[in-house]
Every structure is written in C-alpha cells, then in structure tokens.
Write a protein that holds these residues in place. Sequence first.
Motif, PDB file in Angstrom:
ATOM      1  N   GLU A 129       0.826  -1.201   0.000  1.00  0.00           N
ATOM      2  CA  GLU A 129       0.000   0.000   0.000  1.00  0.00           C
ATOM      3  C   GLU A 129       0.863   1.256   0.000  1.00  0.00           C
ATOM      4  OE1 GLU A 129      -3.421   2.160   2.805  1.00  0.00           O
ATOM      5  OE2 GLU A 129      -2.709   0.131   3.261  1.00  0.00           O
ATOM      6  N   ARG A 130       1.912   1.226   0.808  1.00  0.00           N
ATOM      7  CA  ARG A 130       2.788   2.391   0.917  1.00  0.00           C
ATOM      8  C   ARG A 130       3.542   2.624  -0.399  1.00  0.00           C
ATOM      9  NH1 ARG A 130       3.858   7.255   2.433  1.00  0.00           N
ATOM     10  NH2 ARG A 130       5.917   7.652   3.323  1.00  0.00           N
ATOM     11  N   ARG A 131       3.994   1.534  -1.042  1.00  0.00           N
ATOM     12  CA  ARG A 131       4.692   1.666  -2.311  1.00  0.00           C
ATOM     13  C   ARG A 131       3.769   2.268  -3.373  1.00  0.00           C
ATOM     14  NH1 ARG A 131       4.560  -3.341  -5.210  1.00  0.00           N
ATOM     15  NH2 ARG A 131       5.707  -4.257  -3.469  1.00  0.00           N
ATOM     16  N   ALA A 132       2.546   1.775  -3.439  1.00  0.00           N
ATOM     17  CA  ALA A 132       1.587   2.297  -4.411  1.00  0.00           C
ATOM     18  C   ALA A 132       1.324   3.782  -4.174  1.00  0.00           C
ATOM     19  CB  ALA A 132       0.283   1.503  -4.322  1.00  0.00           C
ATOM     20  N   GLU A 133       1.260   4.167  -2.914  1.00  0.00           N
ATOM     21  CA  GLU A 133       1.036   5.567  -2.567  1.00  0.00           C
ATOM     22  C   GLU A 133       2.210   6.436  -3.024  1.00  0.00           C
ATOM     23  OE1 GLU A 133       1.272   8.240   1.477  1.00  0.00           O
ATOM     24  OE2 GLU A 133       0.456   6.209   1.645  1.00  0.00           O
ATOM     25  N   LEU A 134       3.424   5.947  -2.800  1.00  0.00           N
ATOM     26  CA  LEU A 134       4.614   6.709  -3.195  1.00  0.00           C
ATOM     27  C   LEU A 134       4.722   6.840  -4.712  1.00  0.00           C
ATOM     28  CD1 LEU A 134       7.186   5.224  -0.668  1.00  0.00           C
ATOM     29  CD2 LEU A 134       6.408   7.599  -0.735  1.00  0.00           C
ATOM     30  N   LEU A 135       4.477   5.740  -5.423  1.00  0.00           N
ATOM     31  CA  LEU A 135       4.550   5.779  -6.882  1.00  0.00           C
ATOM     32  C   LEU A 135       3.508   6.729  -7.462  1.00  0.00           C
ATOM     33  CD1 LEU A 135       5.173   2.003  -7.673  1.00  0.00           C
ATOM     34  CD2 LEU A 135       6.761   3.894  -8.046  1.00  0.00           C
ATOM     35  N   ARG A 137       2.327   9.320  -5.938  1.00  0.00           N
ATOM     36  CA  ARG A 137       2.706  10.674  -5.545  1.00  0.00           C
ATOM     37  C   ARG A 137       3.703  11.278  -6.521  1.00  0.00           C
ATOM     38  NH1 ARG A 137       4.223  11.805   0.658  1.00  0.00           N
ATOM     39  NH2 ARG A 137       2.088  11.052   0.841  1.00  0.00           N
ATOM     40  N   VAL A 138       4.581  10.441  -7.097  1.00  0.00           N
ATOM     41  CA  VAL A 138       5.583  10.961  -8.035  1.00  0.00           C
ATOM     42  C   VAL A 138       5.233  10.640  -9.488  1.00  0.00           C
ATOM     43  CG1 VAL A 138       7.430  10.884  -6.324  1.00  0.00           C
ATOM     44  CG2 VAL A 138       7.055   8.907  -7.812  1.00  0.00           C
ATOM     45  N   GLY A 139       4.020  10.170  -9.721  1.00  0.00           N
ATOM     46  CA  GLY A 139       3.553   9.948 -11.089  1.00  0.00           C
ATOM     47  C   GLY A 139       4.180   8.775 -11.800  1.00  0.00           C
ATOM     48  N   LEU A 140       4.426   7.659 -11.082  1.00  0.00           N
ATOM     49  CA  LEU A 140       5.070   6.487 -11.689  1.00  0.00           C
ATOM     50  C   LEU A 140       4.209   5.229 -11.586  1.00  0.00           C
ATOM     51  CD1 LEU A 140       8.824   6.816 -10.621  1.00  0.00           C
ATOM     52  CD2 LEU A 140       7.855   7.124 -12.896  1.00  0.00           C
ATOM     53  N   VAL A 159      11.957   8.077  -8.995  1.00  0.00           N
ATOM     54  CA  VAL A 159      12.131   6.939  -8.087  1.00  0.00           C
ATOM     55  C   VAL A 159      12.974   7.362  -6.883  1.00  0.00           C
ATOM     56  CG1 VAL A 159      13.037   4.606  -7.813  1.00  0.00           C
ATOM     57  CG2 VAL A 159      11.892   5.249  -9.938  1.00  0.00           C
ATOM     58  N   ALA A 160      14.021   8.142  -7.139  1.00  0.00           N
ATOM     59  CA  ALA A 160      14.880   8.619  -6.052  1.00  0.00           C
ATOM     60  C   ALA A 160      14.099   9.495  -5.076  1.00  0.00           C
ATOM     61  CB  ALA A 160      16.063   9.394  -6.625  1.00  0.00           C
ATOM     62  N   ILE A 161      13.206  10.319  -5.594  1.00  0.00           N
ATOM     63  CA  ILE A 161      12.377  11.167  -4.732  1.00  0.00           C
ATOM     64  C   ILE A 161      11.417  10.299  -3.921  1.00  0.00           C
ATOM     65  CG2 ILE A 161      10.586  12.943  -4.717  1.00  0.00           C
ATOM     66  CD1 ILE A 161      11.981  14.093  -7.254  1.00  0.00           C
ATOM     67  N   ALA A 162      10.795   9.320  -4.581  1.00  0.00           N
ATOM     68  CA  ALA A 162       9.894   8.413  -3.865  1.00  0.00           C
ATOM     69  C   ALA A 162      10.636   7.670  -2.759  1.00  0.00           C
ATOM     70  CB  ALA A 162       9.269   7.414  -4.845  1.00  0.00           C
ATOM     71  N   ARG A 163      11.856   7.257  -3.055  1.00  0.00           N
ATOM     72  CA  ARG A 163      12.656   6.545  -2.055  1.00  0.00           C
ATOM     73  C   ARG A 163      12.976   7.451  -0.863  1.00  0.00           C
ATOM     74  NH1 ARG A 163      18.243   4.015  -4.093  1.00  0.00           N
ATOM     75  NH2 ARG A 163      18.753   6.227  -4.055  1.00  0.00           N
TER      76      ARG A 163
END
Length: 272
Positions: A129-135, A137-140, A159-163
């Motif tokens: 869930e958290r990964r999907a939220e991050l992706l 958020r950065v349009g990936l 990806v670096a920003i999401a990380r």
Amino acid sequence: MSSGELAQTAQEADSPPAGSVRLDHVTHQYGRGGGAFTAVGPVDLTVPAGEFLVLVGASGCGKSTLLRLIAGFERPTHGSVRVSGAEPRPGTAAGVVFQTPRLFPWRTVRGNIDLALRYAGVDRAQRLERRAELLARVGLEGTEKRRVWEISGGQQQRVAIARALAADNPLLLLDEPFAALDALTRERLQEDVRRVTERSGRTAVFVTHSAEEAVFLGSRIVVLTRSPGTVALDLPITLPRGDVDAEELRGSREFAELRAQVSHAVKVAAAV
C-alpha cells in the motif's frame, strides 16, 4: 495538573518542531593547518518546519556543504547544526535526493522502493500500500516491474524522490537533483516536487544555481557569497503556493521581478 505534567507540557512547548533546522555560527573547513580550506561560514540560519528553503549561489560557494551538514554526513568545524532540536544523524535526520539518482540498477522500481521502506521500518504487510502511494505521488504508476535501466533519467529521479519520501522524515534535502535533465523534464519535476512538499507539509532544503528554479520552488531563498559561503541575501517569496498553474506563475510579472532580483544578487555575491 501535577507539577510533573506541567513541566512536561512546558518542555514539549519549548521543543523545536519536527523538521525544523537551526544553524548557529556554523563554519566548515576541509584540511588542517596551513592547508585548511574554509568552505562555508560563519552561517546563522533558522528554517521553520514546513518551509521550502532554496540555497542558491555560484558553483563552489558551499551550498552542497551546508546540505551535507544538515543531513549529518559531516559535522561542522565550528558551531552547531540541529534538526528537530537534535544533532542530525545520517540516514535518519532527513530524506536526501542527490544530483544523480543512485538507484540499484539490478533491482526493479518496486525493489528500490521496497528496500527503502524496509530500512524505514515499514512492516512487510504495509509495504504494498505504501509503495503504491509513493509511486502515485511521483507519477510512476504502472512502472513497478521495470528495471532502472528501462526507464528514463527523469523517471529514475522520480524513483529517487519516492525513495527519499519512504521514511517518515519531516525533512527533505535535495542537492541539484534536476541538473542533468533536459529543460522540459526539469520543469515537470520542479512542479512535482513543489506539489509533493506542499501536500505532505515536509520541510525542504533545495540546492541550485538557477535563479529561476529557486523562485519557482522556494517559499524562501538564501543567496550565498563565493567561498567561504556566507548569507548575502535572505528573501521570503510571496508567490502563491498550493494548486497554481505553473505556466501562469512562471509567466507572471512578479515571478520575473523576483527572478531578476535573485539573479542579480547571485552575480553580486559571486563577485564579493
């Protein structure tokens, strides 16, 4: 309320907010003795929680050095640095985005973010869930299974920003993260970072040598002199934030005036 509870309440009220940054008379040198080189200082700077501060100046003025000090990668030669009221510790004080993405090329997009989530202490059951939220958020969205070498440079930086956002750090540090990108991708990522930090409420410190980038991103701009870097200009930016039309903002008279003011200040500071 007991005296102990009153003391605890007073202590909490006096505690610096999470994400706040304070530099007190900071000077940093490289080398020792007669060969010592002073990169920055003295610098006194307070960054309130939730602010987007941009450090701007000519190459070699110490912008990246200040960022490393805030991240805890280095300790100042003199003075003190505090993040959320404590001495910064590498890897825990802030999420950091560098000029190059520094991803693991043998991992997928999903693998790179999952690794960051694991180090951030996110339970395995919550990572999907958290990964999907991050992706998102950065349009990936939809890139989870792609390898790093299968996506563009701009996507790698996303990806670096999401990380960097994976850990629940209230502070985000960005060291010229768009310098190697083409103009169009750079503008799009500027808009993404502006939006992400606004919505998350995180404090951000961003390093650049571009006056235009500084004015577009910052709620406050600090211009540094040439080495050793000291504060030449501390300028609050009153342009509207939140959901604004990026092209309209960049084309406004106020934006052009601020860009000219910052550009002039950088040139003057570099000549001092």
